[in-house]
Design an enzyme around this catalytic site. Sequence first.
Site, PDB file in Angstrom:
ATOM      1  N   THR A 200       0.802  -1.238   0.014  1.00 57.05           N
ATOM      2  CA  THR A 200       0.015   0.077  -0.112  1.00 57.05           C
ATOM      3  C   THR A 200       0.785   1.278  -0.042  1.00 57.05           C
ATOM      4  O   THR A 200       0.623   2.332  -0.615  1.00 57.05           O
ATOM      5  CB  THR A 200      -0.901  -0.032   1.280  1.00 57.05           C
ATOM      6  OG1 THR A 200      -1.761  -1.001   1.079  1.00 57.05           O
ATOM      7  CG2 THR A 200      -1.496   1.128   1.465  1.00 57.05           C
TER       8      THR A 200
ATOM      9  N   SER B 165       1.730  -7.561  -0.520  1.00 58.68           N
ATOM     10  CA  SER B 165       2.552  -8.422   0.069  1.00 58.68           C
ATOM     11  C   SER B 165       1.751  -9.631   0.266  1.00 58.68           C
ATOM     12  O   SER B 165       2.359 -10.667   0.702  1.00 58.68           O
ATOM     13  CB  SER B 165       2.834  -7.767   1.588  1.00 58.68           C
ATOM     14  OG  SER B 165       1.564  -7.741   2.396  1.00 58.68           O
TER      15      SER B 165
ATOM     16  N   THR C 233       1.502  -4.207   4.168  1.00 64.55           N
ATOM     17  CA  THR C 233       1.245  -4.526   5.503  1.00 64.55           C
ATOM     18  C   THR C 233       0.697  -5.950   5.875  1.00 64.55           C
ATOM     19  O   THR C 233       1.009  -6.313   6.943  1.00 64.55           O
ATOM     20  CB  THR C 233       0.385  -3.572   6.508  1.00 64.55           C
ATOM     21  OG1 THR C 233      -0.994  -3.504   5.809  1.00 64.55           O
ATOM     22  CG2 THR C 233       0.984  -2.187   6.297  1.00 64.55           C
ATOM     23  N   ASP C 234       0.139  -6.641   4.886  1.00 63.60           N
ATOM     24  CA  ASP C 234      -0.608  -7.752   4.989  1.00 63.60           C
ATOM     25  C   ASP C 234       0.234  -8.838   5.548  1.00 63.60           C
ATOM     26  O   ASP C 234      -0.224  -9.781   6.503  1.00 63.60           O
ATOM     27  CB  ASP C 234      -1.331  -8.114   4.066  1.00 63.60           C
ATOM     28  CG  ASP C 234      -2.376  -7.464   3.558  1.00 63.60           C
ATOM     29  OD1 ASP C 234      -2.786  -6.494   4.366  1.00 63.60           O
ATOM     30  OD2 ASP C 234      -3.248  -7.721   2.702  1.00 63.60           O
TER      31      ASP C 234
HETATM   32  N1  ASP Z   1      -2.454  -5.128   0.412  1.00 67.53           N
HETATM   33  C1  ASP Z   1      -1.632  -4.358   0.981  1.00 67.53           C
HETATM   34  C2  ASP Z   1      -0.054  -5.273   0.873  1.00 67.53           C
HETATM   35  O1  ASP Z   1       0.015  -6.163   1.887  1.00 67.53           O
HETATM   36  C3  ASP Z   1      -2.057  -3.891   2.041  1.00 67.53           C
HETATM   37  C4  ASP Z   1      -1.124  -2.926   2.582  1.00 67.53           C
HETATM   38  O2  ASP Z   1       0.109  -2.946   2.381  1.00 67.53           O
HETATM   39  O3  ASP Z   1      -1.092  -2.526   3.662  1.00 67.53           O
HETATM   40  O4  ASP Z   1       0.572  -5.238   0.181  1.00 67.53           O
END
Ligand code: ASP
Length: 367
Positions: free
Chosen positions: A52, A96, A129-130
């Site tokens: 993200t 991620s 973050t995932d």
């Molecule tokens: N879908 C995103 C990821 O993990 C979520 C994020 O980065 O907050 O790449």
Amino acid sequence: MSETRVHRRERGGWAAAWMVLAGLAAGLGSSIPAGVAAQDLPTVVILSTGGTIASVYDDAAGGFAPALTGEQLVQAVPGLDTIARVEVVQVANVASTNMTPALWLAVSAAARDMLARPDVAGVVVTHGTDTLEETAYFLDLTVGSDKPAIVVGAQRAASEPDADGPGNLRDAILTAIAPASRGMGTLVVLNGEIHAAREVTKTHTLNVDTFKSPGFGALGFVEPDGVRYYRAPLRRQHLEVAPGARLGRVEIVTNYAGADGRVVRGVLAQGGLDGLVVEASGVGNLASDLFDALEEVRAAGIPVVITTRVHTGRTLPLYAGRGSGVTLREIGCVFADNLPPHKARVLLLAALQRTSDPAEIQAIFAR
Ligand code: ASP
């Protein structure tokens, strides 16, 4: 948005500036005192992987998707040219959820190479973050440098008016150059908090205040006057994993009311299984029918690691009865201490590079 220079492969001279910064270590200043030339600033290497923090809204697809490069992320951080000399390596540009053990190895190798350079103070990995905490824990286990690796992400995409990525990236770079970060291993920095890789987890799907270390709390904070620590991580270990290693196949299965072992038997029947992590209930207990299937996995000589779906606390052979912790110990299952299933899988993958003996794996989980 201020102009920020991206320095590539420039070497030398950061030590003097670092000493100036060290003088401010009690509350590390976030700006450089007058007289510190740009070439004397500490060097930080950004390893950019997507997420993200690098995402913008894609009209055609109807959602956010990684698009920005690491260099673009750096350019969005105000005042960076007074803090550090920054180099960027684009390792990947993925959500991620599409990180893989092969990408962990690539990030780990890049971090090791960069931290081995005498002019580099630390590395910062930009990440979705995932699955951020899995990559962070893999780096903590495998990088093996006294210098810090910081993993950072964002909850609001770069195209959003309240994007938290630039501030988080600035905090991560400040943490990377802080002398007090030495020896802390891999750290996760978001929303002004600094967390240990082994302990940190994402706790909220949307809120920017999401990365927490349940039961323990943050190690420290990035505050207006600098980086401040209150404690250090004790449960760190280094496991040597060669950059070209083949990480094995380790699956995760969950216990729930009525779990009958069908998923486990399906996974076993496919072949090629190197290890199994079980998300048990409570202190480490399973439905008896699921236990029966795990006996078959153990009979095939495959290591089984017991974690819990409870958010805090460790697993322990405490209860008797088919499927309880006592019977799991009897068939040679490993207890994962307080690691959640996805981090137990990371540790098991790394441990399997050395051994598949349950007693040795148990000793690694106990460290
Ligand atoms: N879908 C995103 C990821 O993990 C979520 C994020 O980065 O907050 O790449």
